[in-house]
Write a protein that holds these residues in place. Sequence first.
Motif, mmCIF file in Angstrom:
data_model
loop_
_atom_site.group_PDB
_atom_site.id
_atom_site.type_symbol
_atom_site.label_atom_id
_atom_site.label_comp_id
_atom_site.label_asym_id
_atom_site.label_seq_id
_atom_site.Cartn_x
_atom_site.Cartn_y
_atom_site.Cartn_z
ATOM 1 N N ALA A 162 -5.486 1.750 0.258
ATOM 2 C CA ALA A 162 -5.425 1.152 -1.080
ATOM 3 C C ALA A 162 -3.958 0.993 -1.438
ATOM 4 C CB ALA A 162 -6.136 2.042 -2.100
ATOM 5 N N ALA A 163 -3.560 -0.236 -1.719
ATOM 6 C CA ALA A 163 -2.147 -0.513 -1.938
ATOM 7 C C ALA A 163 -1.990 -1.587 -3.000
ATOM 8 C CB ALA A 163 -1.491 -0.945 -0.628
ATOM 9 N N ALA A 164 -0.725 -1.948 -3.264
ATOM 10 C CA ALA A 164 -0.412 -3.044 -4.181
ATOM 11 C C ALA A 164 0.902 -3.650 -3.714
ATOM 12 C CB ALA A 164 -0.289 -2.531 -5.613
ATOM 13 N N LYS A 165 0.933 -4.963 -3.578
ATOM 14 C CA LYS A 165 2.150 -5.623 -3.118
ATOM 15 C C LYS A 165 3.296 -5.464 -4.112
ATOM 16 C CE LYS A 165 0.183 -9.142 -0.055
ATOM 17 N NZ LYS A 165 0.081 -10.583 0.247
ATOM 18 N N ALA A 166 2.974 -5.166 -5.349
ATOM 19 C CA ALA A 166 4.009 -5.011 -6.366
ATOM 20 C C ALA A 166 4.830 -3.739 -6.173
ATOM 21 C CB ALA A 166 3.370 -5.005 -7.752
ATOM 22 N N CYS A 167 4.228 -2.717 -5.602
ATOM 23 C CA CYS A 167 4.839 -1.385 -5.521
ATOM 24 C C CYS A 167 5.636 -1.246 -4.228
ATOM 25 C CB CYS A 167 3.738 -0.330 -5.581
ATOM 26 S SG CYS A 167 4.307 1.341 -5.198
ATOM 27 N N PRO A 168 6.902 -0.840 -4.288
ATOM 28 C CA PRO A 168 7.707 -0.718 -3.060
ATOM 29 C C PRO A 168 7.198 0.348 -2.100
ATOM 30 C CG PRO A 168 8.869 0.251 -4.929
ATOM 31 C CD PRO A 168 7.684 -0.471 -5.487
ATOM 32 N N TRP A 169 6.653 1.435 -2.629
ATOM 33 C CA TRP A 169 6.159 2.516 -1.785
ATOM 34 C C TRP A 169 4.892 2.073 -1.056
ATOM 35 C CZ3 TRP A 169 10.204 5.545 -2.561
ATOM 36 C CH2 TRP A 169 10.834 5.520 -3.810
ATOM 37 N N ALA A 170 4.058 1.304 -1.725
ATOM 38 C CA ALA A 170 2.859 0.771 -1.082
ATOM 39 C C ALA A 170 3.199 -0.385 -0.148
ATOM 40 C CB ALA A 170 1.860 0.314 -2.144
ATOM 41 N N ASN A 171 4.180 -1.199 -0.542
ATOM 42 C CA ASN A 171 4.586 -2.340 0.276
ATOM 43 C C ASN A 171 5.036 -1.880 1.664
ATOM 44 O OD1 ASN A 171 6.830 -5.192 -0.397
ATOM 45 N ND2 ASN A 171 5.212 -4.910 1.115
ATOM 46 N N ARG A 172 5.707 -0.731 1.732
ATOM 47 C CA ARG A 172 6.151 -0.242 3.047
ATOM 48 C C ARG A 172 4.953 0.101 3.926
ATOM 49 N NH1 ARG A 172 8.795 5.767 2.088
ATOM 50 N NH2 ARG A 172 10.396 4.534 1.046
ATOM 51 N N ALA A 173 3.886 0.632 3.341
ATOM 52 C CA ALA A 173 2.686 0.945 4.128
ATOM 53 C C ALA A 173 2.017 -0.338 4.622
ATOM 54 C CB ALA A 173 1.708 1.769 3.293
ATOM 55 N N ILE A 174 2.019 -1.374 3.784
ATOM 56 C CA ILE A 174 1.451 -2.658 4.189
ATOM 57 C C ILE A 174 2.238 -3.234 5.360
ATOM 58 C CG2 ILE A 174 0.983 -5.022 3.439
ATOM 59 C CD1 ILE A 174 0.684 -3.925 0.571
ATOM 60 N N ILE A 175 3.565 -3.150 5.281
ATOM 61 C CA ILE A 175 4.421 -3.679 6.347
ATOM 62 C C ILE A 175 4.196 -2.933 7.650
ATOM 63 C CG2 ILE A 175 6.807 -3.951 7.124
ATOM 64 C CD1 ILE A 175 7.580 -4.412 4.172
ATOM 65 N N VAL A 176 4.214 -1.596 7.608
ATOM 66 C CA VAL A 176 4.052 -0.805 8.830
ATOM 67 C C VAL A 176 2.677 -1.052 9.454
ATOM 68 C CG1 VAL A 176 3.885 1.552 9.734
ATOM 69 C CG2 VAL A 176 5.743 0.937 8.174
ATOM 70 N N ARG A 177 1.649 -1.114 8.632
ATOM 71 C CA ARG A 177 0.301 -1.414 9.141
ATOM 72 C C ARG A 177 0.299 -2.729 9.904
ATOM 73 N NH1 ARG A 177 -3.605 -4.656 6.665
ATOM 74 N NH2 ARG A 177 -5.797 -4.252 7.185
ATOM 75 N N ARG A 178 0.960 -3.735 9.362
ATOM 76 C CA ARG A 178 0.995 -5.048 10.016
ATOM 77 C C ARG A 178 1.857 -5.021 11.275
ATOM 78 N NH1 ARG A 178 0.744 -10.202 10.812
ATOM 79 N NH2 ARG A 178 2.384 -11.715 10.357
#
Length: 344
Positions: free
Chosen positions: A64-80
């Motif tokens: 569960a993430a949000a593109k707006a949040c920098p801490w969540a954005n890093r998890a989205i990037i690493v996952r990809r």
Amino acid sequence: MSDEHSTAGSYVHEGEEFERDMDYIPDRLTRAGGEPVDHRAGTGKESPADAPRWPVEAGRYRLAAAKACPWANRAIIVRRLLGLEDAIGLGLAGPTHDARSWTFDLDPGGKDPVLGIERLQEAYFARYPDYPKGITVPAIVEVESGQVVTNDFPWITHDFFFEWTDHHRDGAPNLWPEKTRDEMEDVMKRVFTEVNNGVYRCGFAGSQEAYESAYDRLWTALDWLEERLSTRRYLMGETITEADVRLFTTLARFDPVYHGHFKCNRAKLTEMPALWGYARDLFQTPGFGDTTDFEQIKRHYYYVHIDINPTQIVPTGPDVSVWSTPHHREELGGSPFGDGTPPA
């Protein structure tokens, strides 16, 4: 102090310095049959030895993430970057939230299509009915039970690399190269304390003295990074590492948000030659720019932080087309993925 990436409320406390609450749910997702790989996850803080362990299992969990949040954005990037899309689902909350929780208002019907919930708060309460702290992203949620597993964001991406190796795509980059790992831990710790968190220390300062101290610390670190990146393409040398992911999410938000909204205004990112070239180099690398949403970023900060922006007016600028201009960082050598390949 309130933890910014959780829920709306008062972030500025008169006369006080901003201090991030780093007390998260400490659970880890680890490979079965072996001890988890433990470093400091770039924060200087060890994972508790008695933290509950959940087994790595494809399809069992949702990020569960949000593109707006920098801490969540890093998890989205690493996952990809690692190609974990088939192993770990992704639920995206919208850019704004209220005092209760992030909400899945981007999805049809306002519910996450897999978890079936409107608010991330529901996953926290499913495990801890009286959960007293902020409802933060990123969070790992067990799909079947609907319960939050962990929201300890430095360890989430650390474990994506070390514990989910059986599910990495072919050609996934080495985000934690062994030969530079100890130095990388130190670099990430400084980036976290002085830059990732430093901009918040400026923005949420409760006094002139606290703000000026935070401002000086931030720019000391940014000057160090400008010098470091003037002679090397990436933070740790010739290829991207998790250190670059962590710095990038702050740089992407610098001119749209931190420069004005958080008063980090000695210079714009576009006025720092090495950092600006480096940031564009990453933005134009698969996994970075394609997971960055400047409109959501601006809407989150300017709409949610009513202490700082009581009118909730979201600025129109800056022009984000400049992120696609040539950076010439390839002249320093190296390549983003080393012996690996970019994500599809």
